[in-house]
Motif scaffolding. Structure first.
Motif, PDB file in Angstrom:
ATOM      1  N   PHE A 188       0.971  -1.213   0.001  1.00 57.54           N
ATOM      2  CA  PHE A 188      -0.038   0.037   0.099  1.00 57.54           C
ATOM      3  C   PHE A 188       0.854   1.235  -0.019  1.00 57.54           C
ATOM      4  O   PHE A 188       0.452   2.278   0.343  1.00 57.54           O
ATOM      5  CB  PHE A 188      -1.231  -0.120   1.153  1.00 57.54           C
ATOM      6  N   LYS A 189       1.796   1.179  -0.245  1.00 52.29           N
ATOM      7  CA  LYS A 189       2.898   2.518  -0.315  1.00 52.29           C
ATOM      8  C   LYS A 189       3.263   2.419  -2.149  1.00 52.29           C
ATOM      9  O   LYS A 189       3.601   1.764  -2.794  1.00 52.29           O
ATOM     10  CB  LYS A 189       4.282   2.381   0.191  1.00 52.29           C
ATOM     11  N   GLY A 190       3.033   3.910  -2.499  1.00 53.90           N
ATOM     12  CA  GLY A 190       3.495   4.279  -3.831  1.00 53.90           C
ATOM     13  C   GLY A 190       2.266   4.911  -4.511  1.00 53.90           C
ATOM     14  O   GLY A 190       1.010   4.851  -4.073  1.00 53.90           O
ATOM     15  N   PRO A 191       2.545   5.598  -5.664  1.00 59.01           N
ATOM     16  CA  PRO A 191       1.770   6.173  -6.572  1.00 59.01           C
ATOM     17  C   PRO A 191       0.509   5.297  -7.091  1.00 59.01           C
ATOM     18  O   PRO A 191       0.973   4.099  -7.311  1.00 59.01           O
ATOM     19  CB  PRO A 191       2.479   6.750  -7.615  1.00 59.01           C
ATOM     20  N   GLY A 192      -0.697   5.471  -7.264  1.00 60.64           N
ATOM     21  CA  GLY A 192      -1.986   4.725  -7.530  1.00 60.64           C
ATOM     22  C   GLY A 192      -2.388   3.749  -6.289  1.00 60.64           C
ATOM     23  O   GLY A 192      -3.327   3.249  -6.656  1.00 60.64           O
ATOM     24  N   GLY A 193      -1.917   4.085  -5.040  1.00 64.04           N
ATOM     25  CA  GLY A 193      -2.529   3.280  -3.894  1.00 64.04           C
ATOM     26  C   GLY A 193      -2.012   2.066  -3.650  1.00 64.04           C
ATOM     27  O   GLY A 193      -2.588   1.248  -2.615  1.00 64.04           O
ATOM     28  N   TYR A 194      -1.568   1.286  -4.688  1.00 61.40           N
ATOM     29  CA  TYR A 194      -1.427  -0.143  -4.367  1.00 61.40           C
ATOM     30  C   TYR A 194      -0.282  -0.406  -5.576  1.00 61.40           C
ATOM     31  O   TYR A 194      -0.156  -0.220  -6.676  1.00 61.40           O
ATOM     32  CB  TYR A 194      -2.658  -0.964  -4.865  1.00 61.40           C
ATOM     33  N   THR A 195       0.801  -1.232  -4.889  1.00 61.06           N
ATOM     34  CA  THR A 195       1.894  -1.680  -5.662  1.00 61.06           C
ATOM     35  C   THR A 195       2.027  -3.354  -5.900  1.00 61.06           C
ATOM     36  O   THR A 195       1.710  -3.913  -4.882  1.00 61.06           O
ATOM     37  CB  THR A 195       3.451  -1.482  -5.022  1.00 61.06           C
ATOM     38  N   SER A 196       1.740  -3.827  -7.104  1.00 60.24           N
ATOM     39  CA  SER A 196       1.715  -5.074  -7.336  1.00 60.24           C
ATOM     40  C   SER A 196       3.007  -5.971  -6.872  1.00 60.24           C
ATOM     41  O   SER A 196       3.825  -5.458  -6.809  1.00 60.24           O
ATOM     42  CB  SER A 196       1.125  -5.407  -8.725  1.00 60.24           C
TER      43      SER A 196
END
Length: 358
Positions: free
Chosen positions: A107-115
């Motif tokens: 849940f860190k990073g642009p876009g709200g979610y990192t795959s």
């Protein structure tokens, strides 16, 4: 082949279709309980929506892009500014514009979610100091497709270059050979649609023709229409990079299912229940091919049924939006989807510039 202007329109339609699919999935992303999805968003999602508090992408607003869309824009900008795929330039953008904003958690990073695949690449690149090319992991998801679709559009008229560039970019984050083959196959399908071919029962024959001519690196010993090889006939040389061409056959089987009056998925959003709601590529591709074939001339129906199916609906909508947009062209995308997309003018500018480079 259609006129150059029509090809450019299809190319821009594929790119914008992907961005629209990403933004449509932002609010209702990853609801595996369909009753909960309907409770939060009603019986039919027909546009961009805000994510609910405590859900994925919490804090973002309707019409914004997730991290998948942000990475697609990074690769699209690289393609446009370099007039083609330059791996070093794309990797530099990831190092400078994305990775400093991540910390390896979801849940860190642009876009709200990192795959998962991007988290794996971040850890190997940033924490472990590995060079690009040693950063791929084993996530079986569609993240590579979600960005390499731009490469597929750029090289729509050059299948061999398309396959090489898509495969090279994919393994930066995902190295499973079967996943790479399915990602390249999606790119090849996108390329043919941009050219003006239809997503129908004959498309796979055209793809197999590219295998036989050596333009797509898939291994095949059967005849053009999958007839058995003649006794004593030598195997192709050199053998294809991918052990099987089956990923190229899926689109036409899905098109056959969509056209067969004896096979009905009603309403069409239930394709997510037929092929599966999870994230894995083998759930996502059949559903996207089915929807794009069934609604080949109706962009809105294709992407909205993709979103309303729940589960990993964002990826489903990105893939479906790409294929549907490549068929209808930008001219066939309802204007309200463009107007509601954040920074639509810049995204359109990039899409048009890429289209002119074909």
């Amino acid at each position: 082949m259609p006129s150059p202007s029509r090809i450019r329109d299809r190319a821009a339609g594929a790119i914008m279709g992907a961005f629209i699919g990403d933004a449509l999935g932002l609010g209702p992303h990853w609801y595996y309980d369909l009753a909960e999805l309907r409770r939060d968003y009603g019986d039919w999602i027909d546009g961009y929506t805000d994510p609910r508090p405590g859900r994925y992408h919490d804090g973002l607003k309707a019409g914004q892009l997730s991290q998948a869309g942000i990475i697609l824009e990074l690769l699209l900008s690289s393609l446009v500014e370099c007039n083609g795929y330059q791996e070093a330039d794309f990797c530099r953008r990831m190092d400078e514009q994305l990775f400093p904003l991540l910390d390896g958690t979801p849940f860190k990073g642009p876009g709200g979610y990192t795959s998962q695949s991007i988290r794996d690449a971040w850890r190997k690149r940033v924490q472990q100091g590995r060079p690009w090319g040693k950063t791929g992991g084993h996530a079986d998801t569609t993240e590579a497709i979600e960005r390499t679709l731009a490469i597929a559009v750029r090289y729509a008229l050059q299948p061999a270059r398309l396959a090489d560039a898509v495969a090279a970019n994919t393994v930066l984050t995902q190295v499973d050979n079967t996943l790479v083959s399915m990602t390249v196959a999606f790119g090849a399908v996108t390329g043919l649609l941009v050219q003006g071919h239809s997503l129908d029962t004959g498309l796979s024959d055209k793809l197999m023709g590219l295998v036989k001519s050596g333009e797509l690196p898939f291994h095949s010993v059967t005849g053009k229409r999958l007839q058995p090889p003649r006794p004593g006939e030598p195997e192709p040389s050199p053998a294809g990079r991918f052990a099987s061409p089956d990923a190229l056959l899926t689109p036409s089987y899905m098109a056959a299912a969509a056209a067969d009056p004896g096979i009905r998925i009603e309403p069409a959003w239930k394709v997510s229940l037929v092929y599966g709601m999870p994230c894995a590529i083998y759930h996502q591709l059949p559903a996207a091919y089915y929807l794009a074939a069934r609604f080949h001339n109706d962009f809105e129906a294709a992407v909205l049924h993709a979103v309303n199916g729940g589960g990993q609906n964002q990826a489903r909508a990105i893939l479906t939006g790409t294929l549907a947009g490549a068929q209808t062209g930008l001219a066939g995308i309802p204007q309200r989807f463009i107007e509601g997309l954040e920074h639509a003018d810049e995204l359109l500018r990039l899409a048009h510039r890429l289209a002119t480079q074909l």
